[in-house]
Design a protein around this motif. Sequence first.
Motif, PDB file in Angstrom:
ATOM      1  N   VAL A 107       0.864  -1.183   0.000  1.00  0.00           N
ATOM      2  CA  VAL A 107       0.000   0.000   0.000  1.00  0.00           C
ATOM      3  C   VAL A 107       0.902   1.236   0.000  1.00  0.00           C
ATOM      4  O   VAL A 107       1.795   1.351   0.852  1.00  0.00           O
ATOM      5  CB  VAL A 107      -0.916   0.016   1.239  1.00  0.00           C
ATOM      6  CG1 VAL A 107      -1.769   1.277   1.252  1.00  0.00           C
ATOM      7  CG2 VAL A 107      -1.784  -1.231   1.269  1.00  0.00           C
ATOM      8  N   LYS A 110       2.073   7.870   2.574  1.00  0.00           N
ATOM      9  CA  LYS A 110       1.633   9.249   2.385  1.00  0.00           C
ATOM     10  C   LYS A 110       2.777  10.129   1.879  1.00  0.00           C
ATOM     11  O   LYS A 110       3.894  10.035   2.369  1.00  0.00           O
ATOM     12  CB  LYS A 110       1.160   9.838   3.718  1.00  0.00           C
ATOM     13  CG  LYS A 110      -0.064   9.163   4.310  1.00  0.00           C
ATOM     14  CD  LYS A 110      -0.408   9.868   5.611  1.00  0.00           C
ATOM     15  CE  LYS A 110      -1.480   9.134   6.362  1.00  0.00           C
ATOM     16  NZ  LYS A 110      -1.753   9.784   7.655  1.00  0.00           N
ATOM     17  N   LYS A 162      -9.757  -0.612   6.552  1.00  0.00           N
ATOM     18  CA  LYS A 162      -9.209   0.178   7.655  1.00  0.00           C
ATOM     19  C   LYS A 162      -7.796  -0.276   8.009  1.00  0.00           C
ATOM     20  O   LYS A 162      -6.984   0.509   8.515  1.00  0.00           O
ATOM     21  CB  LYS A 162     -10.122   0.057   8.875  1.00  0.00           C
ATOM     22  CG  LYS A 162     -11.381   0.909   8.782  1.00  0.00           C
ATOM     23  CD  LYS A 162     -11.042   2.402   8.698  1.00  0.00           C
ATOM     24  CE  LYS A 162     -12.265   3.282   8.627  1.00  0.00           C
ATOM     25  NZ  LYS A 162     -11.893   4.718   8.450  1.00  0.00           N
ATOM     26  N   TYR A 164      -5.585  -1.296   5.712  1.00  0.00           N
ATOM     27  CA  TYR A 164      -4.718  -0.732   4.687  1.00  0.00           C
ATOM     28  C   TYR A 164      -4.674   0.800   4.746  1.00  0.00           C
ATOM     29  O   TYR A 164      -3.623   1.408   4.544  1.00  0.00           O
ATOM     30  CB  TYR A 164      -5.210  -1.149   3.290  1.00  0.00           C
ATOM     31  CG  TYR A 164      -5.091  -2.624   2.982  1.00  0.00           C
ATOM     32  CD1 TYR A 164      -4.169  -3.433   3.638  1.00  0.00           C
ATOM     33  CD2 TYR A 164      -5.909  -3.209   2.009  1.00  0.00           C
ATOM     34  CE1 TYR A 164      -4.061  -4.780   3.334  1.00  0.00           C
ATOM     35  CE2 TYR A 164      -5.807  -4.562   1.703  1.00  0.00           C
ATOM     36  CZ  TYR A 164      -4.884  -5.337   2.375  1.00  0.00           C
ATOM     37  OH  TYR A 164      -4.787  -6.681   2.069  1.00  0.00           O
ATOM     38  N   PHE A 165      -5.841   1.426   5.020  1.00  0.00           N
ATOM     39  CA  PHE A 165      -5.938   2.893   5.008  1.00  0.00           C
ATOM     40  C   PHE A 165      -6.598   3.376   6.308  1.00  0.00           C
ATOM     41  O   PHE A 165      -7.762   3.794   6.309  1.00  0.00           O
ATOM     42  CB  PHE A 165      -6.765   3.366   3.803  1.00  0.00           C
ATOM     43  CG  PHE A 165      -6.294   2.841   2.482  1.00  0.00           C
ATOM     44  CD1 PHE A 165      -5.164   3.366   1.876  1.00  0.00           C
ATOM     45  CD2 PHE A 165      -6.978   1.803   1.851  1.00  0.00           C
ATOM     46  CE1 PHE A 165      -4.729   2.884   0.647  1.00  0.00           C
ATOM     47  CE2 PHE A 165      -6.553   1.321   0.630  1.00  0.00           C
ATOM     48  CZ  PHE A 165      -5.421   1.853   0.020  1.00  0.00           C
ATOM     49  N   ASP A 167      -6.412   5.992   8.102  1.00  0.00           N
ATOM     50  CA  ASP A 167      -6.724   7.411   8.281  1.00  0.00           C
ATOM     51  C   ASP A 167      -7.728   7.947   7.265  1.00  0.00           C
ATOM     52  O   ASP A 167      -8.044   9.141   7.279  1.00  0.00           O
ATOM     53  CB  ASP A 167      -5.435   8.240   8.192  1.00  0.00           C
ATOM     54  CG  ASP A 167      -4.422   7.834   9.251  1.00  0.00           C
ATOM     55  OD1 ASP A 167      -4.852   7.477  10.361  1.00  0.00           O
ATOM     56  OD2 ASP A 167      -3.214   7.851   8.949  1.00  0.00           O
ATOM     57  N   LEU A 168      -8.220   7.097   6.384  1.00  0.00           N
ATOM     58  CA  LEU A 168      -9.108   7.573   5.323  1.00  0.00           C
ATOM     59  C   LEU A 168     -10.544   7.112   5.565  1.00  0.00           C
ATOM     60  O   LEU A 168     -10.784   6.081   6.186  1.00  0.00           O
ATOM     61  CB  LEU A 168      -8.650   7.050   3.958  1.00  0.00           C
ATOM     62  CG  LEU A 168      -7.241   7.440   3.489  1.00  0.00           C
ATOM     63  CD1 LEU A 168      -6.978   6.865   2.099  1.00  0.00           C
ATOM     64  CD2 LEU A 168      -7.076   8.963   3.466  1.00  0.00           C
ATOM     65  N   MET A 173     -11.110   6.100   0.021  1.00  0.00           N
ATOM     66  CA  MET A 173     -10.315   4.934  -0.386  1.00  0.00           C
ATOM     67  C   MET A 173     -10.539   4.580  -1.852  1.00  0.00           C
ATOM     68  O   MET A 173      -9.688   3.928  -2.467  1.00  0.00           O
ATOM     69  CB  MET A 173     -10.682   3.722   0.485  1.00  0.00           C
ATOM     70  CG  MET A 173     -10.344   3.894   1.964  1.00  0.00           C
ATOM     71  SD  MET A 173     -10.930   2.472   2.934  1.00  0.00           S
ATOM     72  CE  MET A 173     -10.683   3.082   4.613  1.00  0.00           C
ATOM     73  N   LYS A 176      -7.731   4.404  -4.781  1.00  0.00           N
ATOM     74  CA  LYS A 176      -6.393   4.126  -4.263  1.00  0.00           C
ATOM     75  C   LYS A 176      -5.817   2.875  -4.930  1.00  0.00           C
ATOM     76  O   LYS A 176      -6.542   1.972  -5.329  1.00  0.00           O
ATOM     77  CB  LYS A 176      -6.420   3.943  -2.749  1.00  0.00           C
ATOM     78  CG  LYS A 176      -6.785   5.206  -1.981  1.00  0.00           C
ATOM     79  CD  LYS A 176      -5.719   6.288  -2.157  1.00  0.00           C
ATOM     80  CE  LYS A 176      -6.056   7.545  -1.361  1.00  0.00           C
ATOM     81  NZ  LYS A 176      -5.041   8.605  -1.567  1.00  0.00           N
TER      82      LYS A 176
END
Length: 823
Positions: A107, A110, A162, A164-165, A167-168, A173, A176
């Motif tokens: 993944v 940022k 959640k 993998y991402f 904070d998004l 998502m 992505k």
Amino acid sequence: MIKNYFKIAFRGFRKHKLFTLINITGLLIGTSASIVIYLIVHFELTFDKFHNDGDRIYRVVSNYTFQGEVGYNSGVCGPLGGAIKGQATGVAVVAPFFTLSQPNVFVPGKAGAPQTRFKNQDDVVLAGPEYFKIFNYTWLAGSAKAALQAPNQVVLTSNQAKKYFPDLSYGQMIGKVISYDSVKTTVTGIVQAFTQNSDLTFHDFISYSTGTVVKDFKDQLQLNEWESTTSASQLFIKLSPTATAANIEKQVNYILKKSSPPKPENKGNSHGFSLQPLSDLHFNSDYGNFDNGRIASKNTLRGLLVIAAFLLILGCINFINLTTAQANQRAKEIGIRKTMGSSRAQLIFQFLSETFMITLIAVILSAALAPVVLKLFSDFIAPGVKVDFLHQPDLILFLISLVLIVSLLSGFYPALVLSGYKPVSVLKNQVSSAGSQSRKAWLRKSLSVAQFVIAQFFIMATVLVSKQIHYALHKDLGFKKDAIIVVNSPWKNRTDARNQVFFNKLNAMPQIELVSLGGAPPSSGSTNSTLVTYQDGKKEVKTDVQLKFGDENYMKLYKLKLLAGRALRIGDTSKSVVINEKYSKVLGFKTPSAAIGTVLIHFNGPKTLQVVGVVSDFHQRSLHEPVKPLAIYTGTNSFMKGTFHIALKPETAGGGEWKTAIAGVQKIWKEVYPDDDFSYDFFDATIAKFYETEQHTSQLLTWATALSIFISCLGLLGLAIYTTNQRTKEIGVRKVLGATVAQVVTLLSSELILLILLAFVIVTPIAWYSMNYWMQGFADRTTISWWIFAISGAGMLVAAVFTSSFQTIKAAIANPVKSLRSE
């Protein structure tokens, strides 16, 4: 009125504290078992029950027959899904999917940060949009219409998204990029992870069409290969409302026959498909579930229900016995009540209300103890079984039903007997007529015999299951199993060069005796077999042969006994093969040495195998299965040579050589395979796992036996107290006339011994039949010895006599003057 009923009931409980305690304890054990077993059974039976039209959802599975040997596979050949979609009628939705072998997931980080790697992810599949038309997923972002329509798209469950991402939001998502090994995909949808019980634990859904453009996936899917089947390639279908499974099954097998006609050389062998209902996935061990799926046993659930019923019946028997035994003590109360105008219905309600209160107390205590009992049996109970009264309305309903049913079972007959007394006879002290007493005594004896039958059955079953487990774990299986650890090299980073480096470093360790590089151990849960042909000029013998791969150290490390010829050695090619004695007999050879030099033809091509040795038979799996024809030869690729078998040197008493050795192996692993996690298994522990079900059964039976004996002994203690109290004056007279303590104890215990012997006579044939039926599940089994029954009968007799002896001896040694003082 009702208030008075409960007030009188409490007054009676205080007066007869011991009998009340015995009744509550007996019912407490029975209701506790019932609550816990209800939770287990309800949990197992609710898997995937929430899908719309679940009765129309089926998995297509494969069935094989090779020379009379039946085989099952949960997978299907690659082109079947497309063929059904185009040629079968009555199928509303066709959803093929393919399980990927633990890809590494990458993944992006940022703002230029390095990407995050998630190693060896399970439950990643190739699936199309049809998958979401069959099963009930809630879309949190994206939609079923747009997702998975094109190659290189992926849909995630909420939990995995959640991960993998973190904070998004789900909407952020979408779009992505996620890479699965070297395959880049774009997130096109997020679905809610199932909160209900489900075997469908997949969380990454890569579009099925990706398999048509990515070479690695394309090679695995084999979309044009009708003769290749893997459990990774599975197929769900949803039937039309008017279609029948039998009709669809005929169509599917016709498609197979048309697309892949049977070959003359495969005469006597067969391949076909059947439809497995969605409700069967959680329970069918023939086809299995999914890679990490747990299979529940319906037989085990039935056994649990029987145990719960037996323990509940034992508690009810105690209540009936003790209540009817105390009938005379309440006779005057009944007579006065009837004289004052009470009807029989009111008296029945009074006695049932008392039973209701005792049962209610027992059930409340059982509900409070349920979490403790679940924790106690955590190794046996599936993860997820829990007590949650706020979110389990069905459990509340079950508890209410339990209180009502047990109250009626325990209290109806005593209430009927007690309320039937005639007031005139009661007040004239004539309630103890010979007829009524004999009827009540007959009932108590019958119920006591039933208790002893149940308790002795549990004892016999426990002893036999323990004997079979001991036999399985200590039997000579035909190979060495102690002090051997098995390490599998990583699938993705496995190369012959790396394996050789790891092998050489292990050989240099002083704590290691011998190392072998090959395939699975002699006995394992995995199966690899192929069809092998032998022609002796007169006939052709085709046999499904189990395959084991090993180098020149394999047979030496596991101490396989060579009966004829030689073992594998350095320089042998894959044409040299060692077979087991079973296979030599199947080929028609009377002695192992006669099989040496035999040429076999491998099924997968014009490849010949020459027999260079014959080993003694050993069990390739558990004792549930018979020994099958087997061949051992040197593998030719990294797939066949991916397992390291490490024999450790003997450990000194109190020494830590094995711990040091394992730490050393782990250190070498990190040097050779730095990107992969290290894991190992002790071979003997792997063998023991074959019998986890039996060990759980043994544990459960041990508890059931202990509880049934305890409940029975509680009832015996109560009856012994009542009997000795009723015969106090008789005992006093006998002692005055010269009876000894031993004679009095014998007198009081003789009836008990006769009841236990009667129960023994009844239960023995029932237990033998049940045990013999259970043992049929083992191809190699222990004997049902006579001493199993002898120990069970003697054990019950000792427990019962020991329990009642406290009261009988106390009565026998009492001063007769005290018992006769009132005369």
